[in-house]
Design a protein around this motif. Structure first.
Motif, PDB file in Angstrom:
ATOM      1  N   LYS B 222       0.829  -1.218   0.000  1.00 43.64           N
ATOM      2  CA  LYS B 222       0.000   0.000   0.000  1.00 43.64           C
ATOM      3  C   LYS B 222       0.859   1.262   0.000  1.00 43.64           C
ATOM      4  N   GLN B 223       2.040   1.150   0.633  1.00 43.10           N
ATOM      5  CA  GLN B 223       2.915   2.324   0.749  1.00 43.10           C
ATOM      6  C   GLN B 223       3.595   2.693  -0.572  1.00 43.10           C
ATOM      7  N   TYR B 224       3.436   1.861  -1.572  1.00 48.68           N
ATOM      8  CA  TYR B 224       4.022   2.159  -2.878  1.00 48.68           C
ATOM      9  C   TYR B 224       3.271   3.341  -3.470  1.00 48.68           C
ATOM     10  N   ALA B 225       3.948   4.491  -3.537  1.00 44.47           N
ATOM     11  CA  ALA B 225       3.226   5.736  -3.788  1.00 44.47           C
ATOM     12  C   ALA B 225       2.807   5.952  -5.241  1.00 44.47           C
ATOM     13  N   GLU B 226       3.646   5.515  -6.201  1.00 43.92           N
ATOM     14  CA  GLU B 226       3.324   5.824  -7.584  1.00 43.92           C
ATOM     15  C   GLU B 226       2.322   4.827  -8.191  1.00 43.92           C
ATOM     16  N   ILE B 227       1.757   5.250  -9.326  1.00 41.07           N
ATOM     17  CA  ILE B 227       0.902   4.330 -10.076  1.00 41.07           C
ATOM     18  C   ILE B 227       1.806   3.433 -10.905  1.00 41.07           C
ATOM     19  N   LEU B 228       1.570   2.127 -10.777  1.00 43.01           N
ATOM     20  CA  LEU B 228       2.435   1.159 -11.447  1.00 43.01           C
ATOM     21  C   LEU B 228       1.716   0.567 -12.658  1.00 43.01           C
ATOM     22  N   TYR B 229       2.446   0.526 -13.792  1.00 45.39           N
ATOM     23  CA  TYR B 229       1.874  -0.061 -14.997  1.00 45.39           C
ATOM     24  C   TYR B 229       2.676  -1.280 -15.428  1.00 45.39           C
ATOM     25  N   ALA B 230       1.991  -2.230 -16.009  1.00 49.38           N
ATOM     26  CA  ALA B 230       2.661  -3.354 -16.662  1.00 49.38           C
ATOM     27  C   ALA B 230       2.538  -3.127 -18.154  1.00 49.38           C
ATOM     28  N   ILE B 231       3.646  -3.337 -18.863  1.00 50.66           N
ATOM     29  CA  ILE B 231       3.636  -3.080 -20.300  1.00 50.66           C
ATOM     30  C   ILE B 231       4.294  -4.239 -21.036  1.00 50.66           C
ATOM     31  N   LYS B 232       3.731  -4.587 -22.175  1.00 47.38           N
ATOM     32  CA  LYS B 232       4.421  -5.563 -23.019  1.00 47.38           C
ATOM     33  C   LYS B 232       4.204  -5.221 -24.491  1.00 47.38           C
ATOM     34  N   ALA B 233       5.117  -5.692 -25.314  1.00 46.30           N
ATOM     35  CA  ALA B 233       5.044  -5.436 -26.759  1.00 46.30           C
ATOM     36  C   ALA B 233       5.833  -6.506 -27.485  1.00 46.30           C
ATOM     37  N   SER B 234       5.927  -6.300 -28.801  1.00 43.56           N
ATOM     38  CA  SER B 234       6.501  -7.349 -29.647  1.00 43.56           C
ATOM     39  C   SER B 234       7.919  -7.763 -29.247  1.00 43.56           C
ATOM     40  N   ASN B 235       8.796  -6.802 -28.972  1.00 48.02           N
ATOM     41  CA  ASN B 235      10.169  -7.162 -28.663  1.00 48.02           C
ATOM     42  C   ASN B 235      10.535  -6.706 -27.251  1.00 48.02           C
ATOM     43  N   MET B 236      10.467  -7.622 -26.315  1.00 49.15           N
ATOM     44  CA  MET B 236      10.578  -7.250 -24.901  1.00 49.15           C
ATOM     45  C   MET B 236      11.957  -6.740 -24.501  1.00 49.15           C
ATOM     46  N   SER B 237      13.039  -7.302 -25.065  1.00 50.29           N
ATOM     47  CA  SER B 237      14.364  -6.869 -24.616  1.00 50.29           C
ATOM     48  C   SER B 237      14.697  -5.482 -25.156  1.00 50.29           C
ATOM     49  N   HIS B 238      14.263  -5.186 -26.409  1.00 55.17           N
ATOM     50  CA  HIS B 238      14.459  -3.833 -26.927  1.00 55.17           C
ATOM     51  C   HIS B 238      13.556  -2.837 -26.229  1.00 55.17           C
ATOM     52  N   VAL B 291      -1.324  -2.006 -12.698  1.00 57.84           N
ATOM     53  CA  VAL B 291      -1.292  -3.213 -11.860  1.00 57.84           C
ATOM     54  C   VAL B 291      -0.990  -2.842 -10.413  1.00 57.84           C
ATOM     55  N   ALA B 292      -1.346  -3.754  -9.518  1.00 54.43           N
ATOM     56  CA  ALA B 292      -1.030  -3.557  -8.101  1.00 54.43           C
ATOM     57  C   ALA B 292       0.424  -3.950  -7.866  1.00 54.43           C
ATOM     58  N   PRO B 293       1.153  -3.138  -7.101  1.00 50.98           N
ATOM     59  CA  PRO B 293       2.562  -3.469  -6.850  1.00 50.98           C
ATOM     60  C   PRO B 293       2.705  -4.752  -6.026  1.00 50.98           C
ATOM     61  N   THR B 294       3.742  -5.520  -6.333  1.00 47.53           N
ATOM     62  CA  THR B 294       4.041  -6.709  -5.539  1.00 47.53           C
ATOM     63  C   THR B 294       5.122  -6.347  -4.512  1.00 47.53           C
ATOM     64  N   ILE B 295       5.408  -7.293  -3.617  1.00 49.91           N
ATOM     65  CA  ILE B 295       6.480  -7.074  -2.639  1.00 49.91           C
ATOM     66  C   ILE B 295       7.801  -6.827  -3.366  1.00 49.91           C
ATOM     67  N   GLU B 296       8.001  -7.526  -4.478  1.00 44.91           N
ATOM     68  CA  GLU B 296       9.258  -7.358  -5.213  1.00 44.91           C
ATOM     69  C   GLU B 296       9.386  -5.941  -5.784  1.00 44.91           C
ATOM     70  N   ASP B 297       8.273  -5.351  -6.259  1.00 45.12           N
ATOM     71  CA  ASP B 297       8.295  -3.958  -6.704  1.00 45.12           C
ATOM     72  C   ASP B 297       8.743  -3.050  -5.569  1.00 45.12           C
ATOM     73  N   CYS B 298       8.172  -3.307  -4.378  1.00 47.06           N
ATOM     74  CA  CYS B 298       8.491  -2.484  -3.211  1.00 47.06           C
ATOM     75  C   CYS B 298       9.957  -2.652  -2.823  1.00 47.06           C
ATOM     76  N   PHE B 299      10.428  -3.894  -2.877  1.00 45.10           N
ATOM     77  CA  PHE B 299      11.805  -4.186  -2.499  1.00 45.10           C
ATOM     78  C   PHE B 299      12.772  -3.431  -3.415  1.00 45.10           C
ATOM     79  N   ILE B 300      12.513  -3.501  -4.718  1.00 47.02           N
ATOM     80  CA  ILE B 300      13.389  -2.827  -5.679  1.00 47.02           C
ATOM     81  C   ILE B 300      13.384  -1.318  -5.433  1.00 47.02           C
ATOM     82  N   LYS B 301      12.198  -0.791  -5.163  1.00 50.95           N
ATOM     83  CA  LYS B 301      12.101   0.648  -4.936  1.00 50.95           C
ATOM     84  C   LYS B 301      12.878   1.057  -3.681  1.00 50.95           C
ATOM     85  N   LEU B 302      12.743   0.258  -2.635  1.00 51.93           N
ATOM     86  CA  LEU B 302      13.468   0.567  -1.397  1.00 51.93           C
ATOM     87  C   LEU B 302      14.978   0.457  -1.591  1.00 51.93           C
ATOM     88  N   MET B 303      15.402  -0.521  -2.421  1.00 47.25           N
ATOM     89  CA  MET B 303      16.835  -0.695  -2.678  1.00 47.25           C
ATOM     90  C   MET B 303      17.413   0.492  -3.422  1.00 47.25           C
TER      91      MET B 303
END
Lengths: 247, 305
Positions: B222-238, B291-303
């Motif tokens: 809940k403390q994750y302040a920003e709006i988080l989006y999930a995005i995908k497209a044809s070429n994921m690594s680019h 999307v709703a942030p996961t614990i991993e999103d929060c962890f990365i943000k805190l790091m």
């Protein structure tokens, strides 16, 4: 991109009555990121040891980087790289000593080793760490270094056995950046992982259950095939019927 | 009432050069399932070893069941169960002998507490004459848990019980923990797998010896302040490298099938501007959703703070 670098045909390994790997057949193309998944005890390690030329198959055929798995194991070893979570670098050698040691093992000339180690150290941002013992590096750095060392000799294929276990989420993603760039250079990546999000980063995935490859396809197609939302669900669907448990 | 209390615990190694635990304080309530979440080197094992009286902290105080870890260490050892990250049973004793050994050490018998371990033990019972060293990984893990439970501990310490274990066995293990919790046992468990965090009642996110955040998994996300989006497209690594270079984007991380992104400015036009940019770059099948942030999103943000 169409050259086939791993080709197996009914590759089998028996230990007495126990069939660890049962008629495994698949192909991997140059530059492909191939995820080799399965439950503990499914036979992944046995299969990988055969592919690396470390264990003689009981029956079946395979060529790795164009070399025969029975007769040309030494050539196979020269043309592949390998890293695992457990062993990859010498902890009591420094960063630069490890690079020189493995470079030497793979027969790279001193001049090339010097050039390569400079670029590598630059890329990984390890400039101030070259004279430090590997033991003193954080796990994430160790794993990134281990990967770079495993592909120092520009092998055709690199085998990665759970390379990101226990690594923090940021470093884990940086590690995958390294994988992508190696794959862009044409190095084939053969990787095992327990992180299902990493399964999504692979071009194709095989799922091994009780010694048999139960499914093999792109992540998207596998999810379609099993009407699943995530790779986690696909894995669960396939592995929950497994009879063998263990390592 | 708290079963485990840590006050300003610090621990260094190599004559102070390596700071393993950096001023850590938290408490675990009676009967609570509490998780220490973090990668290798976060300080999790040091904390476990301090609480199980196997390691002395440099400074700070800690207690388990109301007993001080330094002065009352013998009392603590009688009451807690500990499953270390590294398999630590006797490899050359059989399954049954190991279990009997640990029961005897704690002045009890297998029979006295059989009910508690029954559900786990029946899975390895067919192999009870096998030496522990010859067991598979999953069976070793179950035996170790049985041995840690055989004296009906008040507090159970589990150091990375699921590391290197496949997802199916991991799910089974967490089901076992839930049942043990119902028996009223306080459980402190550590894991490097962020997805397991949500299975705990409360968690501490750890990195480099420090606690970055401590709360229920729900409150942390809940403390994750920003709006988080999930995005995908044809070429994921680019797509990943293009998104990282794009000025509209604040953060971008690969998350399995999608990349997770946040915008520098959460106004609506950021999203459509990005879509136009991607279309101009010839991406096809672009999909973007909140999307709703996961614990991993929060962890990365805190790091990255």
């Amino acid at each position: 991109m169409n050259e086939i670098v791993i080709k197996t045909d009914k590759l089998t390994k028996r230990f007495g009555n126990f069939i660890a790997a049962n008629e495994i057949t698949f192909e991997v193309k140059a530059g492909e990121i191939f995820g080799f998944l399965g439950a503990n005890g499914a036979g992944k390690t046995t299969a990988m040891r055969m592919l690396c030329g470390l264990s003689k198959p009981s029956s079946g055929n395979a060529t790795i980087a164009g070399f025969d798995i029975y007769k040309e194991t030494e050539k196979i070893k020269k043309n592949i790289g390998y890293m695992s979570q457990k062993f990859s670098l010498y902890e009591d050698l420094t960063v630069i000593e490890n690079i020189r040691f493995f470079g030497g093992i793979y027969g790279i000339s001193d001049k090339q080793i010097n050039e390569k180690s400079n670029t590598l150290i630059e890329q990984l941002g390890l400039k101030n760490e070259t004279k430090k013992l590997v033991a003193s590096l954080p796990l994430g750095w160790k794993q990134k270094l281990a990967f770079s060392v495993a592909i120092l000799h520009e092998p055709k294929i690199v085998f990665l056995d759970e390379p990101t276990g226990g690594v923090d989420p940021v470093t884990r993603r940086q590690f995958w950046d390294l994988i992508y760039s190696a794959s862009d250079r044409g190095i084939t990546i053969f990787v095992t992982t327990h992180y299902m999000d990493e399964a999504e980063y692979c071009n194709r995935i095989s799922m091994m259950v009780d010694g048999v490859i139960k499914a093999l396809d792109t992540p998207t197609n596998l999810k379609k095939q099993f009407s699943a939302d995530s790779m986690d669900e696909v894995f669960f669907e396939l592995a929950r019927g497994a009879k063998r448990k263990g390592d | 009432m708290s079963d485990v209390i840590l006050n300003n615990i610090c621990k260094t190694y190599n004559k102070g050069i390596v700071l393993a635990v950096d001023d850590v304080s938290f408490s675990v309530g009676k009967g609570e399932l509490f998780g220490l979440i973090g990668p290798d080197g976060a300080g999790k094992t040091s904390i476990f070893r301090i609480l199980t009286t196997l390691l002395l902290a440099d400074s700070g105080s800690a207690s388990v069941n109301g007993y001080d870890v330094v002065n009352d260490y013998k009392k603590i050892r009688q009451h807690v169960g500990y499953m270390p990250g590294k398999f630590s049973l006797y490899q050359d004793l059989t399954v049954e002998e190991n279990l009997k050994f640990f029961a005897t050490v704690f002045n009890t018998t297998i029979e006295a507490n059989y009910e508690l371990i029954k559900e786990i033990y029946i899975q390895i019972e067919p192999f009870k004459k096998r030496r522990a060293g010859k067991l598979s990984g999953g069976m070793k893990q179950k035996l170790a848990l049985c041995c840690a439970l055989i004296h009906r501990p008040t507090v159970l310490f589990l150091d990375e019980p699921t590391t290197g274990v496949d997802t199916v066995s991991r799910k089974e293990f967490w089901d076992m923990l839930k049942r043990l919790k119902q028996e009223g046992i306080t459980i402190l468990v550590s894991t490097p797998y962020m997805d397991e965090a949500t299975l705990c009642e409360r968690i501490a996110l750890m990195q480099d010896g420090k606690i970055m955040s401590i709360d229920t998994p729900k409150n942390i996300t809940k403390q994750y302040a920003e709006i988080l989006y999930a995005i995908k497209a044809s070429n994921m690594s680019h797509l990943l490298s293009d998104l990282r270079l794009n000025k509209l984007i604040r953060s971008c991380n690969a998350f399995g099938e999608y990349h997770h992104i946040t915008f520098n400015d959460d106004l609506k036009n950021s999203k459509s501007e990005l879509l136009n940019y991607l279309k101009s770059k010839n991406y096809i099948s672009i999909e973007i959703k909140q999307v709703a942030p996961t614990i991993e999103d929060c962890f990365i943000k805190l790091m990255n703070k």
